[in-house]
Design a protein around this motif. Structure first.
Motif, mmCIF file in Angstrom:
data_model
loop_
_atom_site.group_PDB
_atom_site.id
_atom_site.type_symbol
_atom_site.label_atom_id
_atom_site.label_comp_id
_atom_site.label_asym_id
_atom_site.label_seq_id
_atom_site.Cartn_x
_atom_site.Cartn_y
_atom_site.Cartn_z
ATOM 1 N N GLY A 105 1.205 -1.797 -0.249
ATOM 2 C CA GLY A 105 0.102 -0.062 0.082
ATOM 3 C C GLY A 105 0.590 1.199 -0.610
ATOM 4 N N LEU A 106 -0.048 2.301 -0.914
ATOM 5 C CA LEU A 106 1.203 3.372 -1.117
ATOM 6 C C LEU A 106 -0.176 4.338 -0.881
ATOM 7 N N ALA A 107 -0.071 5.326 0.243
ATOM 8 C CA ALA A 107 -1.207 7.033 0.133
ATOM 9 C C ALA A 107 0.295 7.959 0.199
ATOM 10 N N ASN A 108 -0.460 9.439 -0.808
ATOM 11 C CA ASN A 108 0.199 10.586 -1.044
ATOM 12 C C ASN A 108 -0.744 11.395 -0.150
ATOM 13 N N VAL A 109 -0.328 12.434 0.335
ATOM 14 C CA VAL A 109 -0.652 13.752 0.261
ATOM 15 C C VAL A 109 -0.738 14.858 0.820
ATOM 16 N N LYS A 110 -0.879 16.253 -0.147
ATOM 17 C CA LYS A 110 -0.126 17.284 -1.020
ATOM 18 C C LYS A 110 -0.604 17.712 -0.473
ATOM 19 N N LEU A 111 -0.421 19.163 0.289
ATOM 20 C CA LEU A 111 -1.640 20.441 0.235
ATOM 21 C C LEU A 111 -0.762 21.600 0.205
ATOM 22 N N GLU A 112 -1.225 22.662 -0.203
ATOM 23 C CA GLU A 112 -0.873 23.721 -0.856
ATOM 24 C C GLU A 112 -1.640 24.904 -0.308
ATOM 25 N N HIS A 113 -1.297 26.151 0.633
ATOM 26 C CA HIS A 113 -2.075 27.405 0.507
ATOM 27 C C HIS A 113 -1.901 28.721 -0.104
ATOM 28 N N ASP A 114 -1.813 29.383 -0.592
ATOM 29 C CA ASP A 114 -1.632 30.884 -0.055
ATOM 30 C C ASP A 114 -1.517 31.226 0.522
ATOM 31 N N MET A 115 -0.783 32.110 1.283
ATOM 32 C CA MET A 115 -0.668 33.002 2.914
ATOM 33 C C MET A 115 -0.287 34.368 1.939
ATOM 34 N N SER A 116 -0.605 34.885 0.932
ATOM 35 C CA SER A 116 -0.417 35.963 0.804
ATOM 36 C C SER A 116 -1.396 37.040 1.815
ATOM 37 N N TRP A 117 -2.332 36.820 2.147
ATOM 38 C CA TRP A 117 -3.575 37.522 2.931
ATOM 39 C C TRP A 117 -2.454 37.724 4.238
ATOM 40 N N LEU A 118 -1.489 36.841 4.603
ATOM 41 C CA LEU A 118 -0.792 37.446 6.190
ATOM 42 C C LEU A 118 0.627 38.067 5.510
ATOM 43 N N LEU A 119 0.859 37.465 4.760
ATOM 44 C CA LEU A 119 2.375 37.967 3.894
ATOM 45 C C LEU A 119 2.118 37.968 1.947
ATOM 46 N N GLU A 120 2.858 39.048 1.247
ATOM 47 C CA GLU A 120 2.937 38.704 0.031
ATOM 48 C C GLU A 120 3.807 38.347 -0.603
ATOM 49 N N GLY A 121 3.888 37.109 -1.294
ATOM 50 C CA GLY A 121 4.218 36.265 -1.341
ATOM 51 C C GLY A 121 5.062 34.876 -0.316
ATOM 52 N N LEU A 122 4.033 34.714 0.295
ATOM 53 C CA LEU A 122 4.595 33.662 0.966
ATOM 54 C C LEU A 122 3.379 32.616 1.216
ATOM 55 N N SER A 123 3.959 31.340 0.891
ATOM 56 C CA SER A 123 2.767 29.900 1.165
ATOM 57 C C SER A 123 3.587 28.800 1.678
ATOM 58 N N GLY A 124 2.556 27.744 2.068
ATOM 59 C CA GLY A 124 2.640 26.987 2.515
ATOM 60 C C GLY A 124 2.715 25.585 2.135
ATOM 61 N N ARG A 125 3.171 24.572 2.354
ATOM 62 C CA ARG A 125 2.821 22.976 1.815
ATOM 63 C C ARG A 125 3.165 22.466 3.394
ATOM 64 N N LEU A 126 2.480 21.377 2.849
ATOM 65 C CA LEU A 126 2.276 19.948 4.111
ATOM 66 C C LEU A 126 2.327 18.728 3.211
ATOM 67 N N LEU A 127 3.384 18.456 2.785
ATOM 68 C CA LEU A 127 3.012 16.398 2.665
ATOM 69 C C LEU A 127 3.223 15.404 3.800
#
Length: 204
Positions: free
Chosen positions: A88-110
């Motif tokens: 079994g293999l499972a992969n999850v990726k989340l990408e979040h544009d955080m420009s509301w906090l600071l322009e040009g900032l983004s977050g990732r979760l793998l």
């Protein structure tokens, strides 16, 4: 053998994307309890007139000169051996544009999880064989019935887990200059068969 594959890409909300993939495999290999290799060797060395397949009274035929066995009985009435494989293999990726906090900032979760398992089940038994003796008109038993063997053996087990969180920053200045930066933290855990667990963590 069965294999399942699934992928998904979702815009959860404005600025938040999620992608996931799952792969699973189930595989079973079955052979007679007498083992396929041994049966093939018997076919190779056994003459066609060694003994009848079935006696007139319905019992399995056999003679002392050929290992007190019946090839047909070993094929259809010797139980079975089952080799199981599970992956079994499972992969999850989340990408979040955080420009509301600071322009040009983004977050990732793998996140990633992988598992492999191998095991065998053995349930075999020996059937008695009988040789017809014309003198006396009786059947001589050459192999006795034995209690069925029930055995489970874990062959291999592997588990892998990985998680990472990261932040990226991109700043454009006057359209000709860029300032970029990123920070990441991850953790990995590996369980390999009977070895001690392996843990690693990084910040970079």
């Amino acid at each position: 053998r069965y294999m399942i594959t699934s992928k998904i890409n979702v815009n959860v909300m404005p600025g938040l994307k999620m992608s996931a993939s799952v792969i699973g495999r189930i595989e079973d290999e079955r052979e007679p309890g007498a083992k396929a290799g041994e049966l093939l060797n018997e076919v190779y060395r056994l003459p066609s007139i060694a003994y009848p397949v079935i006696n007139e009274n319905g019992s399995y035929a056999g003679v002392n000169a050929y290992d007190k066995k019946n090839l047909y009985a070993e094929t259809v009435a010797s139980g079975y051996r089952l080799a199981k494989a599970r992956d079994g293999l499972a992969n999850v990726k989340l990408e979040h544009d955080m420009s509301w906090l600071l322009e040009g900032l983004s977050g990732r979760l793998l996140g990633s999880v992988s598992t492999q398992s191998r095991s065998t089940i053995e349930r075999n038994k020996t059937q008695p064989v009988y040789e017809y003796i014309p003198v006396g008109n009786y059947y001589e038993e050459w192999a006795t019935h034995k209690t069925q063997v029930n055995k489970f053996s874990p062959v291999y087990n592997y588990q892998y887990m990985f998680g990472q969180v990261g932040f990226d920053y991109v700043k454009h200045i006057n359209g000709i200059h860029n300032i970029t930066g990123s920070i990441n933290a991850d953790m990995r855990e590996v369980l390999d068969n009977f070895q001690l667990p392996e843990y690693t963590a990084n910040i970079f």
